[in-house]
Design a protein around this motif. Structure first.
Motif, PDB file in Angstrom:
ATOM      1  N   GLU A   1      12.674  18.325  -6.273  1.00 48.95           N
ATOM      2  CA  GLU A   1      11.344  17.795  -6.557  1.00 48.95           C
ATOM      3  C   GLU A   1      10.352  18.543  -5.682  1.00 48.95           C
ATOM      4  OE1 GLU A   1       8.436  15.629  -8.350  1.00 48.95           O
ATOM      5  OE2 GLU A   1      10.555  15.506  -8.854  1.00 48.95           O
ATOM      6  N   ARG A   2       9.205  18.844  -6.244  1.00 46.69           N
ATOM      7  CA  ARG A   2       8.152  19.512  -5.479  1.00 46.69           C
ATOM      8  C   ARG A   2       7.119  18.484  -5.053  1.00 46.69           C
ATOM      9  NH1 ARG A   2      10.140  23.534  -8.312  1.00 46.69           N
ATOM     10  NH2 ARG A   2       9.909  25.666  -7.607  1.00 46.69           N
ATOM     11  N   GLY A   3       6.511  18.752  -3.918  1.00 47.36           N
ATOM     12  CA  GLY A   3       5.454  17.878  -3.426  1.00 47.36           C
ATOM     13  C   GLY A   3       4.559  18.620  -2.465  1.00 47.36           C
ATOM     14  N   ARG A   4       3.423  18.040  -2.195  1.00 50.05           N
ATOM     15  CA  ARG A   4       2.433  18.637  -1.299  1.00 50.05           C
ATOM     16  C   ARG A   4       2.639  18.096   0.109  1.00 50.05           C
ATOM     17  NH1 ARG A   4      -2.793  16.914   0.068  1.00 50.05           N
ATOM     18  NH2 ARG A   4      -2.489  15.192  -1.361  1.00 50.05           N
TER      19      ARG A   4
ATOM     20  N   GLU B   1       5.000  16.929  11.601  1.00 39.58           N
ATOM     21  CA  GLU B   1       5.439  16.467  12.907  1.00 39.58           C
ATOM     22  C   GLU B   1       6.266  17.586  13.537  1.00 39.58           C
ATOM     23  OE1 GLU B   1       7.617  12.891  12.144  1.00 39.58           O
ATOM     24  OE2 GLU B   1       5.843  11.787  11.494  1.00 39.58           O
ATOM     25  N   THR B   2       6.731  17.395  14.754  1.00 40.63           N
ATOM     26  CA  THR B   2       7.516  18.440  15.408  1.00 40.63           C
ATOM     27  C   THR B   2       8.870  18.647  14.748  1.00 40.63           C
ATOM     28  OG1 THR B   2       8.340  16.827  16.991  1.00 40.63           O
ATOM     29  CG2 THR B   2       6.424  18.139  17.648  1.00 40.63           C
ATOM     30  N   ASP B   3       9.452  17.588  14.180  1.00 43.38           N
ATOM     31  CA  ASP B   3      10.782  17.699  13.595  1.00 43.38           C
ATOM     32  C   ASP B   3      10.846  17.313  12.122  1.00 43.38           C
ATOM     33  OD1 ASP B   3      10.237  15.037  14.024  1.00 43.38           O
ATOM     34  OD2 ASP B   3      12.276  14.526  14.611  1.00 43.38           O
ATOM     35  N   ALA B   4       9.698  16.984  11.513  1.00 42.22           N
ATOM     36  CA  ALA B   4       9.699  16.540  10.119  1.00 42.22           C
ATOM     37  C   ALA B   4       8.336  16.792   9.481  1.00 42.22           C
ATOM     38  CB  ALA B   4      10.043  15.062  10.036  1.00 42.22           C
ATOM     39  N   ILE B   5       8.317  16.691   8.172  1.00 38.45           N
ATOM     40  CA  ILE B   5       7.064  16.764   7.419  1.00 38.45           C
ATOM     41  C   ILE B   5       6.976  15.544   6.505  1.00 38.45           C
ATOM     42  CG2 ILE B   5       6.834  19.276   7.438  1.00 38.45           C
ATOM     43  CD1 ILE B   5       8.070  19.323   4.636  1.00 38.45           C
ATOM     44  N   TRP B   6       5.756  15.218   6.111  1.00 40.56           N
ATOM     45  CA  TRP B   6       5.524  14.156   5.134  1.00 40.56           C
ATOM     46  C   TRP B   6       5.070  14.825   3.853  1.00 40.56           C
ATOM     47  CZ3 TRP B   6       6.622   9.063   5.665  1.00 40.56           C
ATOM     48  CH2 TRP B   6       6.933   8.627   6.948  1.00 40.56           C
ATOM     49  N   VAL B   7       5.732  14.474   2.750  1.00 40.42           N
ATOM     50  CA  VAL B   7       5.493  15.114   1.463  1.00 40.42           C
ATOM     51  C   VAL B   7       5.060  14.059   0.459  1.00 40.42           C
ATOM     52  CG1 VAL B   7       6.564  16.466  -0.383  1.00 40.42           C
ATOM     53  CG2 VAL B   7       7.250  16.854   1.993  1.00 40.42           C
ATOM     54  N   ASP B   8       3.985  14.353  -0.271  1.00 41.75           N
ATOM     55  CA  ASP B   8       3.560  13.514  -1.385  1.00 41.75           C
ATOM     56  C   ASP B   8       4.189  14.060  -2.646  1.00 41.75           C
ATOM     57  OD1 ASP B   8       2.043  11.471  -0.385  1.00 41.75           O
ATOM     58  OD2 ASP B   8       0.105  12.393  -0.784  1.00 41.75           O
ATOM     59  N   THR B   9       5.070  13.272  -3.245  1.00 35.72           N
ATOM     60  CA  THR B   9       5.637  13.650  -4.537  1.00 35.72           C
ATOM     61  C   THR B   9       4.942  12.808  -5.595  1.00 35.72           C
ATOM     62  OG1 THR B   9       7.411  12.025  -4.382  1.00 35.72           O
ATOM     63  CG2 THR B   9       7.875  14.237  -3.551  1.00 35.72           C
TER      64      THR B   9
ATOM     65  N   ALA C   1       2.325  24.741   6.738  1.00 36.66           N
ATOM     66  CA  ALA C   1       0.908  24.384   6.759  1.00 36.66           C
ATOM     67  C   ALA C   1       0.655  23.223   5.807  1.00 36.66           C
ATOM     68  CB  ALA C   1       0.065  25.582   6.351  1.00 36.66           C
ATOM     69  N   LEU C   2      -0.399  22.482   6.091  1.00 32.89           N
ATOM     70  CA  LEU C   2      -0.804  21.401   5.201  1.00 32.89           C
ATOM     71  C   LEU C   2      -1.121  21.975   3.826  1.00 32.89           C
ATOM     72  CD1 LEU C   2      -3.082  19.212   7.477  1.00 32.89           C
ATOM     73  CD2 LEU C   2      -0.738  18.772   6.790  1.00 32.89           C
ATOM     74  N   ASN C   3      -0.850  21.219   2.804  1.00 31.91           N
ATOM     75  CA  ASN C   3      -1.069  21.570   1.400  1.00 31.91           C
ATOM     76  C   ASN C   3      -0.118  22.625   0.864  1.00 31.91           C
ATOM     77  OD1 ASN C   3      -3.163  19.682   1.036  1.00 31.91           O
ATOM     78  ND2 ASN C   3      -4.596  21.115   1.984  1.00 31.91           N
ATOM     79  N   ASP C   4       0.833  23.095   1.672  1.00 29.61           N
ATOM     80  CA  ASP C   4       1.895  23.936   1.127  1.00 29.61           C
ATOM     81  C   ASP C   4       2.748  23.070   0.216  1.00 29.61           C
ATOM     82  OD1 ASP C   4       1.117  26.157   2.532  1.00 29.61           O
ATOM     83  OD2 ASP C   4       2.794  26.141   3.946  1.00 29.61           O
ATOM     84  N   THR C   5       3.474  23.713  -0.673  1.00 26.30           N
ATOM     85  CA  THR C   5       4.382  22.990  -1.546  1.00 26.30           C
ATOM     86  C   THR C   5       5.770  22.991  -0.929  1.00 26.30           C
ATOM     87  OG1 THR C   5       3.129  23.571  -3.513  1.00 26.30           O
ATOM     88  CG2 THR C   5       5.413  22.918  -3.846  1.00 26.30           C
ATOM     89  N   ALA C   6       6.323  21.806  -0.748  1.00 29.11           N
ATOM     90  CA  ALA C   6       7.681  21.669  -0.225  1.00 29.11           C
ATOM     91  C   ALA C   6       8.598  21.329  -1.388  1.00 29.11           C
ATOM     92  CB  ALA C   6       7.741  20.573   0.833  1.00 29.11           C
ATOM     93  N   VAL C   7       9.714  22.002  -1.447  1.00 28.27           N
ATOM     94  CA  VAL C   7      10.729  21.691  -2.447  1.00 28.27           C
ATOM     95  C   VAL C   7      11.822  20.918  -1.719  1.00 28.27           C
ATOM     96  CG1 VAL C   7      12.363  22.597  -4.131  1.00 28.27           C
ATOM     97  CG2 VAL C   7      10.187  23.770  -3.745  1.00 28.27           C
ATOM     98  N   ILE C   8      11.985  19.655  -2.103  1.00 29.71           N
ATOM     99  CA  ILE C   8      12.979  18.803  -1.462  1.00 29.71           C
ATOM    100  C   ILE C   8      14.071  18.488  -2.475  1.00 29.71           C
ATOM    101  CG2 ILE C   8      11.378  17.839   0.227  1.00 29.71           C
ATOM    102  CD1 ILE C   8      11.084  15.384  -1.522  1.00 29.71           C
TER     103      ILE C   8
ATOM    104  N   HIS D   1       1.408  22.357  -6.845  1.00 31.50           N
ATOM    105  CA  HIS D   1       2.467  21.358  -6.897  1.00 31.50           C
ATOM    106  C   HIS D   1       2.481  20.580  -8.197  1.00 31.50           C
ATOM    107  CE1 HIS D   1      -0.446  18.166  -6.143  1.00 31.50           C
ATOM    108  NE2 HIS D   1      -0.980  18.999  -5.298  1.00 31.50           N
ATOM    109  N   SER D   2       1.869  21.038  -9.229  1.00 24.63           N
ATOM    110  CA  SER D   2       1.848  20.294 -10.484  1.00 24.63           C
ATOM    111  C   SER D   2       3.084  20.466 -11.237  1.00 24.63           C
ATOM    112  CB  SER D   2       0.724  20.758 -11.366  1.00 24.63           C
ATOM    113  OG  SER D   2       0.805  22.135 -11.604  1.00 24.63           O
TER     114      SER D   2
END
Length: 150
Positions: A4-7, A12-20, A63-70, A149-150
């Motif tokens: 799933e892709r998300g923005r 954080e130092t050890d994690a990211i928060w992703v909006d899917t 960076a913020l607004n990058d697309t993360a594939v989880i 991320h669409s």
């Protein structure tokens, strides 16, 4: 592995928060503009914020607004779906049968309601116990810089 892709919305130092984004199953359908199901899917769609461990990725390269594939293991999703749907249904049927045997129709109705609520509460209890289980946690697969991320 289901992807799933998300923005990325926080780092954080050890994690990211992703909006899917929850999408309806008919996003690719040619009849979507004139379909009531597609319109309802768009109306009720919303985002879900997920915390994903960096797992070897460096926080300074994200960076913020990058697309993360989880991703999450397919068998974890399948077993979770079975649990969520099957346990309340089985509890509903069993307690409805017990209530019917003991107190006739009114007992069946109250037994079914009690079974549904009890099954839902037991699923909630189980899911809270499994919260830190690595099998059910999403994994960061890759980062797509400044992506769409669409």
């Amino acid at each position: 592995m289901l992807e799933e892709r998300g923005r990325i919305v926080a780092i954080e130092t050890d994690a990211i928060w992703v909006d899917t984004f929850k999408r309806s199953a008919c996003n690719g359908c040619a009849a979507k503009p004139g379909c009531g199901t597609g319109l309802l899917g768009d109306f009720f769609s919303s985002s879900a914020r997920v915390r994903v461990a960096l797992n070897g990725f460096r926080a300074d390269k994200v960076a913020l607004n990058d697309t993360a594939v989880i991703g999450i293991a397919g068998n974890a999703l399948t077993s979770s779906a079975l649990l969520v749907y099957l346990v309340p249904l089985v509890c509903l049927i069993l307690l409805a049968l017990v209530g019917d045997a003991l107190f006739a129709e009114a007992g069946a109705v109250f037994g079914a309601l009690a079974g549904l609520i009890g099954g839902a509460l037991s699923v909630r209890w189980y899911s809270r116990r499994q919260r830190s289980n690595p099998v059910f946690t999403p994994v960061l697969l890759r980062i797509e810089p400044g992506g769409d991320h669409s």
